[in-house]
Design a protein around this motif. Structure first.
Motif, PDB file in Angstrom:
ATOM      1  N   ARG A   1      -1.573   1.709  -2.123  1.00 45.09           N
ATOM      2  CA  ARG A   1      -0.884   0.490  -2.572  1.00 45.09           C
ATOM      3  C   ARG A   1       0.543   0.785  -3.027  1.00 45.09           C
ATOM      4  O   ARG A   1       1.056   0.185  -3.978  1.00 45.09           O
ATOM      5  CB  ARG A   1      -1.664  -0.182  -3.692  1.00 45.09           C
ATOM      6  CG  ARG A   1      -2.992  -0.752  -3.252  1.00 45.09           C
ATOM      7  CD  ARG A   1      -3.471  -1.862  -4.134  1.00 45.09           C
ATOM      8  NE  ARG A   1      -4.627  -2.542  -3.571  1.00 45.09           N
ATOM      9  CZ  ARG A   1      -5.035  -3.745  -3.941  1.00 45.09           C
ATOM     10  NH1 ARG A   1      -4.363  -4.402  -4.865  1.00 45.09           N
ATOM     11  NH2 ARG A   1      -6.094  -4.299  -3.387  1.00 45.09           N
TER      12      ARG A   1
ATOM     13  N   GLY B   1       3.470  -7.947  -8.119  1.00 39.43           N
ATOM     14  CA  GLY B   1       3.602  -6.519  -7.847  1.00 39.43           C
ATOM     15  C   GLY B   1       4.442  -5.820  -8.901  1.00 39.43           C
ATOM     16  O   GLY B   1       5.171  -6.455  -9.675  1.00 39.43           O
TER      17      GLY B   1
ATOM     18  N   PRO C   1       0.244  -6.140   0.608  1.00 37.88           N
ATOM     19  CA  PRO C   1       0.254  -4.845  -0.096  1.00 37.88           C
ATOM     20  C   PRO C   1      -1.118  -4.173  -0.147  1.00 37.88           C
ATOM     21  O   PRO C   1      -1.198  -2.964  -0.385  1.00 37.88           O
ATOM     22  CB  PRO C   1       0.747  -5.218  -1.499  1.00 37.88           C
ATOM     23  CG  PRO C   1       0.385  -6.656  -1.659  1.00 37.88           C
ATOM     24  CD  PRO C   1       0.544  -7.252  -0.296  1.00 37.88           C
TER      25      PRO C   1
ATOM     26  N   TRP D   1      -1.264  -1.169   2.108  1.00 41.60           N
ATOM     27  CA  TRP D   1      -0.426   0.007   1.887  1.00 41.60           C
ATOM     28  C   TRP D   1      -1.271   1.211   1.484  1.00 41.60           C
ATOM     29  O   TRP D   1      -2.232   1.062   0.707  1.00 41.60           O
ATOM     30  CB  TRP D   1       0.574  -0.236   0.765  1.00 41.60           C
ATOM     31  CG  TRP D   1       1.511  -1.385   0.958  1.00 41.60           C
ATOM     32  CD1 TRP D   1       1.649  -2.175   2.064  1.00 41.60           C
ATOM     33  CD2 TRP D   1       2.429  -1.882  -0.010  1.00 41.60           C
ATOM     34  NE1 TRP D   1       2.602  -3.119   1.856  1.00 41.60           N
ATOM     35  CE2 TRP D   1       3.109  -2.978   0.592  1.00 41.60           C
ATOM     36  CE3 TRP D   1       2.762  -1.510  -1.313  1.00 41.60           C
ATOM     37  CZ2 TRP D   1       4.081  -3.698  -0.072  1.00 41.60           C
ATOM     38  CZ3 TRP D   1       3.728  -2.228  -1.985  1.00 41.60           C
ATOM     39  CH2 TRP D   1       4.385  -3.310  -1.370  1.00 41.60           C
TER      40      TRP D   1
ATOM     41  N   PRO E   1      -0.080  -3.215  -6.746  1.00 40.07           N
ATOM     42  CA  PRO E   1       0.785  -2.618  -5.724  1.00 40.07           C
ATOM     43  C   PRO E   1       2.142  -2.256  -6.313  1.00 40.07           C
ATOM     44  O   PRO E   1       2.709  -3.005  -7.116  1.00 40.07           O
ATOM     45  CB  PRO E   1       0.902  -3.709  -4.664  1.00 40.07           C
ATOM     46  CG  PRO E   1       0.569  -4.983  -5.369  1.00 40.07           C
ATOM     47  CD  PRO E   1      -0.407  -4.621  -6.437  1.00 40.07           C
TER      48      PRO E   1
END
Length: 202
Positions: free
Chosen positions: A41, A65, A35, A38, A92
């Protein structure tokens, strides 16, 4: 083929004991383990019914997460606030939706969702279908029988829901008839599922 073992704390009675990882979701599983890569995130996960979106989301939540399952039905202001809190904390954020894109009225939220990583679970290939058959049978304590994949895989519907319905039907017929799940049961289960107007999970 591989799998993600789920901690007991996130299993439910109607879930497989493991998440089958194959062609349809391998990229998703890889992304969920990274993550930090990303954008902002934040990731949006979509996929067909019964494809394991919520199961993957619960696994991800168990890794620390933040998850909003069914984000397309949530209050947009609350989703926007959750996104802001995730940015502030560095946590995330995984958003699970039945459709992508979905209609978003709030401009600020729409722009943030557009910038997120978009992940999609696809259609399982033969190898993954076979593994899903075993996983659903295992979850039910069903001895599927030698040769079941060879007979069933070429004939069954290529959908996660269809595979689950078929195994449930095999289990039901086997119990009703008080016989092992062998060729006659597989064949009748296929006919029952393919002849139904709308498959039901039982």
């Amino acid at each position: 083929m591989s799998q993600i073992a789920l901690p007991l704390s996130v299993r439910r009675a109607d879930d497989p004991v493991r998440i089958v990882i194959g062609n349809a979701n391998r990229a998703v599983a890889d992304a969920l383990t990274h993550p930090q890569d990303w954008p902002f995130r934040t990731a949006v996960l979509v996929g067909p019914p019964r494809s394991g979106k919520s199961l993957l989301a619960r696994w991800f939540a168990g890794q620390g997460g933040d998850v909003i399952d069914g984000v397309d039905t949530c209050d947009e202001t609350e989703v926007f606030h959750r996104w802001n809190r995730a940015q502030e904390s560095g946590t995330p954020l995984l958003l699970v939706s039945d459709s992508d894109p979905w209609e978003i009225a709030l401009p600020d939220l729409r722009s943030r969702m557009g910038a997120a990583l978009h992940l999609q679970i696809g259609v399982p290939d033969d190898m993954m279908v076979e593994e899903l058959l075993w996983a659903h049978a295992e979850a039910r304590g069903l001895a599927l029988g030698e040769g079941a994949p060879t007979y069933l895989v070429p004939r069954l519907e290529r959908s996660f829901a269809g595979i689950e319905v078929l195994v449930a039907t095999i289990d039901r017929l086997s119990l009703e008839r008080k016989v092992p799940a062998t060729l006659s049961v597989w064949r009748d289960a296929l006919e029952a599922v393919q002849g139904a107007d709308q498959p039901r999970l039982i």
